[in-house]
Design an enzyme around this catalytic site. Structure first.
Site, short mmCIF file in Angstrom:
data_model
loop_
_atom_site.label_atom_id
_atom_site.label_comp_id
_atom_site.label_asym_id
_atom_site.label_seq_id
_atom_site.Cartn_x
_atom_site.Cartn_y
_atom_site.Cartn_z
N ASP A 56 -0.94 1.55 -4.44
CA ASP A 56 -1.79 0.54 -4.93
C ASP A 56 -3.50 1.00 -5.29
OD1 ASP A 56 -2.37 0.81 -2.31
OD2 ASP A 56 -3.30 -1.28 -2.36
N ASP A 88 -2.20 6.44 -3.66
CA ASP A 88 -1.27 5.79 -3.44
C ASP A 88 -0.84 4.73 -4.10
OD1 ASP A 88 -3.24 4.10 -2.82
OD2 ASP A 88 -2.41 3.53 -0.75
N SER A 91 0.86 -1.12 -0.05
CA SER A 91 -0.03 -0.03 -0.11
C SER A 91 0.78 1.36 0.05
CB SER A 91 -1.22 0.00 1.24
OG SER A 91 -1.98 1.02 1.13
#
Length: 388
Positions: free
Chosen positions: A305, A303, A150
Protein backbone atom coordinates in the site's frame (compact mmCIF):
# COMPACT_ATOMS: atom_id res chain seq x y z
CA UNK A 1 -20.12 -20.53 22.75
CA UNK A 2 -21.66 -23.99 22.69
CA UNK A 3 -21.67 -25.91 19.43
CA UNK A 4 -25.37 -25.15 18.93
CA UNK A 5 -24.78 -21.46 19.56
CA UNK A 6 -21.89 -21.43 17.11
CA UNK A 7 -24.03 -23.04 14.45
CA UNK A 8 -26.88 -20.60 15.09
CA UNK A 9 -24.43 -17.67 14.87
CA UNK A 10 -23.05 -19.05 11.60
CA UNK A 11 -26.52 -19.47 10.12
CA UNK A 12 -27.45 -15.90 11.12
CA UNK A 13 -24.21 -14.64 9.54
CA UNK A 14 -24.89 -16.64 6.40
CA UNK A 15 -28.39 -15.20 6.09
CA UNK A 16 -27.08 -11.63 5.82
CA UNK A 17 -23.93 -12.22 3.78
CA UNK A 18 -24.27 -10.56 0.31
CA UNK A 19 -21.15 -12.25 -1.10
CA UNK A 20 -21.79 -15.54 -2.99
CA UNK A 21 -18.22 -16.73 -2.42
CA UNK A 22 -18.19 -16.39 1.35
CA UNK A 23 -21.78 -17.61 1.57
CA UNK A 24 -20.77 -20.85 -0.15
CA UNK A 25 -17.69 -21.09 2.04
CA UNK A 26 -19.63 -20.76 5.30
CA UNK A 27 -22.45 -23.02 4.12
CA UNK A 28 -19.87 -25.75 3.46
CA UNK A 29 -18.42 -25.37 6.96
CA UNK A 30 -21.89 -25.60 8.52
CA UNK A 31 -22.73 -28.69 6.46
CA UNK A 32 -19.44 -30.40 7.37
CA UNK A 33 -20.14 -30.18 11.12
CA UNK A 34 -16.46 -29.33 11.58
CA UNK A 35 -16.66 -27.95 15.11
CA UNK A 36 -13.07 -26.68 15.23
CA UNK A 37 -13.43 -24.79 11.95
CA UNK A 38 -16.77 -23.35 13.00
CA UNK A 39 -15.30 -22.22 16.33
CA UNK A 40 -12.35 -20.61 14.55
CA UNK A 41 -14.64 -18.65 12.25
CA UNK A 42 -17.51 -17.82 14.61
CA UNK A 43 -16.14 -18.16 18.15
CA UNK A 44 -14.76 -14.62 18.08
CA UNK A 45 -14.62 -11.60 15.78
CA UNK A 46 -11.74 -9.56 14.45
CA UNK A 47 -11.22 -6.85 17.02
CA UNK A 48 -11.16 -3.16 16.13
CA UNK A 49 -8.20 -1.23 17.56
CA UNK A 50 -5.91 1.71 16.86
CA UNK A 51 -4.73 -0.09 13.71
CA UNK A 52 -8.35 -0.68 12.65
CA UNK A 53 -9.10 -4.19 11.40
CA UNK A 54 -6.81 -6.78 9.86
CA UNK A 55 -7.18 -10.50 9.20
CA UNK A 56 -7.64 -13.30 6.69
CA UNK A 57 -10.27 -12.85 3.97
CA UNK A 58 -13.05 -15.40 4.36
CA UNK A 59 -16.46 -16.19 5.84
CA UNK A 60 -17.38 -15.60 9.46
CA UNK A 61 -16.96 -13.01 12.18
CA UNK A 62 -13.26 -13.86 12.60
CA UNK A 63 -12.50 -13.12 8.95
CA UNK A 64 -12.46 -10.06 6.69
CA UNK A 65 -15.62 -10.05 4.55
CA UNK A 66 -18.48 -7.83 3.42
CA UNK A 67 -20.54 -8.40 6.57
CA UNK A 68 -17.71 -7.49 8.94
CA UNK A 69 -16.70 -4.50 6.83
CA UNK A 70 -20.30 -3.30 6.54
CA UNK A 71 -20.66 -3.45 10.31
CA UNK A 72 -17.40 -1.53 10.69
CA UNK A 73 -18.49 1.18 8.25
CA UNK A 74 -21.81 1.62 10.03
CA UNK A 75 -20.09 1.72 13.43
CA UNK A 76 -17.65 4.37 12.24
CA UNK A 77 -20.55 6.33 10.78
CA UNK A 78 -22.43 6.22 14.08
CA UNK A 79 -19.33 7.40 15.94
CA UNK A 80 -18.88 10.33 13.56
CA UNK A 81 -22.54 11.35 13.77
CA UNK A 82 -22.55 11.23 17.57
CA UNK A 83 -19.36 13.29 17.79
CA UNK A 84 -20.17 15.84 15.08
CA UNK A 85 -20.43 19.47 16.09
CA UNK A 86 -23.90 21.07 15.92
CA UNK A 87 -24.84 21.67 12.30
CA UNK A 88 -21.83 19.71 11.00
CA UNK A 89 -22.20 16.90 8.45
CA UNK A 90 -19.41 14.34 8.88
CA UNK A 91 -17.29 13.48 5.84
CA UNK A 92 -15.07 10.49 5.05
CA UNK A 93 -12.42 9.79 2.39
CA UNK A 94 -12.24 6.13 1.33
CA UNK A 95 -9.35 4.50 -0.51
CA UNK A 96 -8.37 0.95 -1.39
CA UNK A 97 -5.39 -1.05 -2.59
CA UNK A 98 -5.17 -4.12 -4.82
CA UNK A 99 -5.75 -6.84 -2.23
CA UNK A 100 -8.61 -9.28 -2.64
CA UNK A 101 -11.98 -7.53 -2.15
CA UNK A 102 -10.42 -4.14 -1.36
CA UNK A 103 -12.45 -2.40 -4.05
CA UNK A 104 -15.76 -3.98 -3.02
CA UNK A 105 -15.09 -3.30 0.68
CA UNK A 106 -14.46 0.36 -0.18
CA UNK A 107 -17.58 0.56 -2.36
CA UNK A 108 -19.74 -1.01 0.37
CA UNK A 109 -18.34 1.44 2.90
CA UNK A 110 -19.08 4.43 0.68
CA UNK A 111 -22.68 3.30 0.10
CA UNK A 112 -23.33 2.61 3.79
CA UNK A 113 -21.84 5.91 4.95
CA UNK A 114 -23.70 7.85 2.25
CA UNK A 115 -26.88 6.07 3.31
CA UNK A 116 -26.35 7.43 6.82
CA UNK A 117 -26.24 11.00 5.50
CA UNK A 118 -22.45 11.23 5.73
CA UNK A 119 -20.45 12.81 2.90
CA UNK A 120 -18.50 9.84 1.50
CA UNK A 121 -15.64 10.61 -0.89
CA UNK A 122 -14.25 7.58 -2.74
CA UNK A 123 -11.00 7.30 -4.68
CA UNK A 124 -11.59 6.07 -8.25
CA UNK A 125 -8.72 3.60 -8.39
CA UNK A 126 -6.03 1.95 -6.32
CA UNK A 127 -4.38 4.49 -4.07
CA UNK A 128 -1.28 4.65 -1.90
CA UNK A 129 -2.24 4.86 1.76
CA UNK A 130 -0.56 8.25 2.42
CA UNK A 131 -2.93 9.93 -0.04
CA UNK A 132 -5.96 8.92 2.06
CA UNK A 133 -4.49 10.53 5.17
CA UNK A 134 -3.53 13.56 3.07
CA UNK A 135 -7.06 13.85 1.62
CA UNK A 136 -8.51 13.91 5.13
CA UNK A 137 -6.20 16.74 6.10
CA UNK A 138 -6.20 18.88 2.97
CA UNK A 139 -9.95 18.51 2.30
CA UNK A 140 -10.74 19.13 5.98
CA UNK A 141 -12.70 15.85 6.24
CA UNK A 142 -13.85 14.19 9.44
CA UNK A 143 -12.23 10.83 8.81
CA UNK A 144 -10.58 8.49 6.32
CA UNK A 145 -10.74 4.77 5.63
CA UNK A 146 -8.07 2.83 3.76
CA UNK A 147 -8.89 -0.74 2.79
CA UNK A 148 -5.55 -2.56 2.96
CA UNK A 149 -3.63 -5.14 4.95
CA UNK A 150 -0.43 -3.18 4.33
CA UNK A 151 2.53 -5.60 4.31
CA UNK A 152 0.63 -8.59 5.75
CA UNK A 153 0.90 -11.95 3.97
CA UNK A 154 -1.26 -12.79 0.96
CA UNK A 155 -4.80 -13.76 1.87
CA UNK A 156 -5.23 -10.94 4.39
CA UNK A 157 -7.05 -7.64 4.15
CA UNK A 158 -7.73 -4.82 6.56
CA UNK A 159 -9.25 -1.47 7.36
CA UNK A 160 -7.19 1.53 8.51
CA UNK A 161 -9.06 4.49 9.99
CA UNK A 162 -7.90 8.11 10.21
CA UNK A 163 -9.44 11.14 11.91
CA UNK A 164 -9.39 14.75 10.79
CA UNK A 165 -9.58 18.00 12.74
CA UNK A 166 -7.04 18.22 15.55
CA UNK A 167 -5.90 14.68 14.73
CA UNK A 168 -4.33 15.93 11.49
CA UNK A 169 -5.37 12.98 9.36
CA UNK A 170 -3.54 10.48 11.58
CA UNK A 171 -4.65 7.01 12.62
CA UNK A 172 -6.85 6.79 15.68
CA UNK A 173 -5.59 6.41 19.24
CA UNK A 174 -7.23 5.40 22.52
CA UNK A 175 -9.96 5.92 23.61
CA UNK A 176 -11.35 6.54 20.10
CA UNK A 177 -10.63 2.95 19.11
CA UNK A 178 -12.74 1.49 21.91
CA UNK A 179 -15.53 4.01 21.28
CA UNK A 180 -15.70 3.02 17.60
CA UNK A 181 -15.43 -0.67 18.54
CA UNK A 182 -18.45 -0.29 20.83
CA UNK A 183 -20.45 1.24 17.98
CA UNK A 184 -19.45 -1.59 15.62
CA UNK A 185 -20.48 -4.19 18.19
CA UNK A 186 -23.83 -2.46 18.63
CA UNK A 187 -24.45 -2.60 14.88
CA UNK A 188 -23.52 -6.29 14.82
CA UNK A 189 -25.93 -7.08 17.67
CA UNK A 190 -28.92 -5.15 16.43
CA UNK A 191 -28.84 -4.75 12.65
CA UNK A 192 -28.28 -6.95 9.63
CA UNK A 193 -26.34 -5.73 6.62
CA UNK A 194 -29.53 -5.75 4.53
CA UNK A 195 -31.19 -3.41 7.03
CA UNK A 196 -28.49 -0.76 6.76
CA UNK A 197 -29.59 2.10 4.50
CA UNK A 198 -27.33 2.49 1.46
CA UNK A 199 -26.91 5.17 -1.16
CA UNK A 200 -24.88 5.62 -4.32
CA UNK A 201 -24.89 9.38 -3.75
CA UNK A 202 -21.24 9.43 -2.75
CA UNK A 203 -18.57 11.64 -4.28
CA UNK A 204 -15.25 11.07 -6.00
CA UNK A 205 -12.00 12.45 -4.64
CA UNK A 206 -11.35 15.57 -6.74
CA UNK A 207 -8.30 15.44 -8.99
CA UNK A 208 -7.27 18.80 -7.54
CA UNK A 209 -6.64 17.16 -4.16
CA UNK A 210 -4.31 14.61 -5.76
CA UNK A 211 -2.58 17.34 -7.78
CA UNK A 212 -2.03 19.29 -4.58
CA UNK A 213 -0.35 16.26 -2.99
CA UNK A 214 2.19 16.11 -5.81
CA UNK A 215 2.68 19.87 -5.75
CA UNK A 216 3.59 19.74 -2.06
CA UNK A 217 5.82 16.71 -2.63
CA UNK A 218 7.72 18.75 -5.21
CA UNK A 219 8.69 21.21 -2.47
CA UNK A 220 10.72 18.45 -0.83
CA UNK A 221 13.01 18.02 -3.84
CA UNK A 222 16.00 20.17 -4.60
CA UNK A 223 16.04 21.02 -8.33
CA UNK A 224 19.66 19.93 -8.71
CA UNK A 225 18.86 16.42 -7.40
CA UNK A 226 17.16 15.42 -10.65
CA UNK A 227 20.35 16.13 -12.59
CA UNK A 228 22.36 13.49 -10.75
CA UNK A 229 23.07 10.58 -13.04
CA UNK A 230 22.30 7.55 -10.91
CA UNK A 231 20.64 4.27 -11.81
CA UNK A 232 17.66 3.44 -9.62
CA UNK A 233 15.82 0.11 -9.39
CA UNK A 234 12.27 0.27 -8.09
CA UNK A 235 9.81 -2.40 -6.96
CA UNK A 236 6.25 -1.98 -5.62
CA UNK A 237 6.26 -5.66 -4.50
CA UNK A 238 3.06 -6.36 -6.46
CA UNK A 239 1.37 -3.41 -4.76
CA UNK A 240 0.00 -0.05 -5.88
CA UNK A 241 3.10 2.11 -5.54
CA UNK A 242 4.33 2.21 -9.14
CA UNK A 243 1.69 4.54 -10.61
CA UNK A 244 2.27 7.05 -7.83
CA UNK A 245 6.05 6.74 -7.85
CA UNK A 246 6.12 7.11 -11.64
CA UNK A 247 4.18 10.37 -11.52
CA UNK A 248 6.22 11.69 -8.60
CA UNK A 249 9.51 11.11 -10.37
CA UNK A 250 8.30 12.46 -13.70
CA UNK A 251 6.93 15.69 -12.23
CA UNK A 252 10.19 16.29 -10.41
CA UNK A 253 12.36 15.77 -13.49
CA UNK A 254 13.88 12.43 -12.52
CA UNK A 255 14.63 9.71 -15.04
CA UNK A 256 12.28 6.74 -14.89
CA UNK A 257 13.81 3.98 -12.75
CA UNK A 258 14.52 0.41 -13.78
CA UNK A 259 11.39 -1.47 -12.79
CA UNK A 260 11.44 -4.98 -11.34
CA UNK A 261 9.19 -6.34 -14.07
CA UNK A 262 8.08 -9.46 -12.19
CA UNK A 263 6.68 -7.32 -9.36
CA UNK A 264 5.43 -4.30 -11.32
CA UNK A 265 1.71 -5.03 -11.57
CA UNK A 266 -0.68 -5.07 -8.59
CA UNK A 267 -1.41 -8.70 -7.68
CA UNK A 268 -3.14 -9.78 -4.45
CA UNK A 269 -1.51 -13.22 -4.67
CA UNK A 270 2.03 -11.79 -4.38
CA UNK A 271 3.44 -14.63 -6.51
CA UNK A 272 7.11 -13.74 -5.99
CA UNK A 273 7.02 -12.77 -2.32
CA UNK A 274 4.51 -14.40 0.05
CA UNK A 275 5.35 -11.93 2.83
CA UNK A 276 5.49 -8.57 1.00
CA UNK A 277 7.31 -6.50 3.60
CA UNK A 278 10.34 -4.80 2.00
CA UNK A 279 12.14 -4.95 5.35
CA UNK A 280 11.94 -8.76 5.53
CA UNK A 281 14.75 -11.05 4.45
CA UNK A 282 14.21 -12.27 0.89
CA UNK A 283 11.68 -9.61 -0.09
CA UNK A 284 14.28 -7.72 -2.13
CA UNK A 285 15.87 -10.72 -3.83
CA UNK A 286 14.44 -9.88 -7.27
CA UNK A 287 15.26 -6.19 -6.84
CA UNK A 288 18.85 -7.09 -5.92
CA UNK A 289 19.16 -9.36 -8.95
CA UNK A 290 17.82 -6.59 -11.18
CA UNK A 291 20.18 -4.06 -9.63
CA UNK A 292 23.19 -6.31 -10.17
CA UNK A 293 22.17 -6.95 -13.78
CA UNK A 294 22.04 -3.20 -14.47
CA UNK A 295 24.87 -2.14 -12.12
CA UNK A 296 22.35 0.16 -10.39
CA UNK A 297 23.30 2.61 -7.66
CA UNK A 298 20.13 2.50 -5.56
CA UNK A 299 17.18 0.19 -4.84
CA UNK A 300 13.85 1.61 -3.68
CA UNK A 301 11.05 -0.71 -2.55
CA UNK A 302 7.54 0.00 -1.28
CA UNK A 303 5.20 -2.33 0.54
CA UNK A 304 1.84 -3.13 -1.16
CA UNK A 305 0.00 0.00 0.00
CA UNK A 306 3.10 2.18 -0.45
CA UNK A 307 3.33 3.63 3.04
CA UNK A 308 6.56 1.81 3.89
CA UNK A 309 9.88 2.06 2.07
CA UNK A 310 13.18 0.17 2.08
CA UNK A 311 16.44 1.31 0.47
CA UNK A 312 19.65 -0.43 -0.54
CA UNK A 313 22.77 1.20 -2.01
CA UNK A 314 25.60 -0.23 -4.08
CA UNK A 315 28.47 -1.14 -1.78
CA UNK A 316 31.26 -3.41 -2.93
CA UNK A 317 32.12 -4.42 0.62
CA UNK A 318 28.64 -5.82 1.31
CA UNK A 319 27.39 -9.32 0.58
CA UNK A 320 25.89 -9.34 -2.91
CA UNK A 321 27.30 -5.90 -3.66
CA UNK A 322 24.53 -3.89 -1.95
CA UNK A 323 24.08 -2.53 1.54
CA UNK A 324 20.53 -2.43 2.87
CA UNK A 325 19.86 0.61 5.01
CA UNK A 326 18.14 0.20 8.34
CA UNK A 327 15.02 2.20 9.19
CA UNK A 328 17.09 4.46 11.44
CA UNK A 329 19.56 5.12 8.63
CA UNK A 330 16.78 5.96 6.17
CA UNK A 331 15.20 8.27 8.75
CA UNK A 332 18.50 10.01 9.39
CA UNK A 333 19.13 10.60 5.67
CA UNK A 334 15.63 11.93 5.05
CA UNK A 335 15.73 14.04 8.21
CA UNK A 336 19.05 15.61 7.20
CA UNK A 337 17.76 16.26 3.67
CA UNK A 338 14.67 18.05 4.95
CA UNK A 339 16.49 19.92 7.71
CA UNK A 340 19.14 21.32 5.36
CA UNK A 341 16.67 22.35 2.67
CA UNK A 342 16.28 26.03 3.48
CA UNK A 343 13.35 26.35 1.11
CA UNK A 344 11.48 24.24 3.67
CA UNK A 345 12.99 25.35 6.96
CA UNK A 346 13.36 29.10 6.49
CA UNK A 347 10.40 29.57 8.83
CA UNK A 348 11.66 26.98 11.30
CA UNK A 349 10.22 23.55 11.88
CA UNK A 350 10.19 20.38 13.92
CA UNK A 351 11.94 17.05 13.45
CA UNK A 352 9.92 14.29 15.08
CA UNK A 353 10.86 10.68 15.72
CA UNK A 354 9.43 7.91 17.85
CA UNK A 355 10.96 6.42 20.98
CA UNK A 356 11.71 3.28 18.93
CA UNK A 357 14.09 5.26 16.71
CA UNK A 358 17.81 5.87 17.24
CA UNK A 359 17.56 9.45 18.46
CA UNK A 360 19.87 10.66 15.67
CA UNK A 361 17.39 13.34 14.57
CA UNK A 362 18.01 15.16 17.84
CA UNK A 363 21.59 15.80 16.70
CA UNK A 364 20.35 16.90 13.26
CA UNK A 365 17.96 19.33 14.93
CA UNK A 366 20.75 20.82 17.05
CA UNK A 367 23.01 21.27 14.02
CA UNK A 368 20.29 22.92 11.94
CA UNK A 369 18.55 24.98 14.67
CA UNK A 370 15.26 23.11 14.44
CA UNK A 371 13.09 21.79 17.19
CA UNK A 372 13.12 18.10 18.04
CA UNK A 373 10.22 16.08 19.47
CA UNK A 374 10.16 12.45 20.56
CA UNK A 375 6.81 10.65 20.38
CA UNK A 376 5.31 7.28 21.09
CA UNK A 377 5.75 4.72 18.32
CA UNK A 378 3.80 5.13 15.11
CA UNK A 379 2.67 7.64 12.51
CA UNK A 380 -0.48 8.20 14.58
CA UNK A 381 1.68 10.00 17.14
CA UNK A 382 4.20 11.68 14.84
CA UNK A 383 1.36 13.17 12.76
CA UNK A 384 0.17 15.05 15.83
CA UNK A 385 3.40 17.06 15.94
CA UNK A 386 3.46 20.36 14.03
CA UNK A 387 5.15 19.63 10.73
CA UNK A 388 7.44 21.60 8.49
Amino acid sequence: MTDSNLKAAAEAWLAQDPDPETRAELAAVIASNDEAELADRMGSRIGFGTAGLRGAVGAGSNRMNRVLVGQAAAGIGRYLLENAKPGETPSVAIGFDARKNSRVFAQDSAEILAGMGIVAVLFDEYVATPLVSFAVKCQNLSAGIMVTASHNPRGDNGYKVYLGGDNGGSQIIAPTDSEIAAQIDAVARTTTIAELPKSTAYHRVPSEAIDYYFALAKRLTRPEAARREIKVVYTPLHGVGWAWMQRLLKENGFAEPILVAEQADPNPDFPTTPFPNPEEDGALDLALATARAHNADLIVANDPDADRVALAVRHEGSSGGYYRLSGDEVGLILGWEVATNRALTSRGGVLAESIASSGALAAVARLTNLEHVETLTGFKWIARVSDL
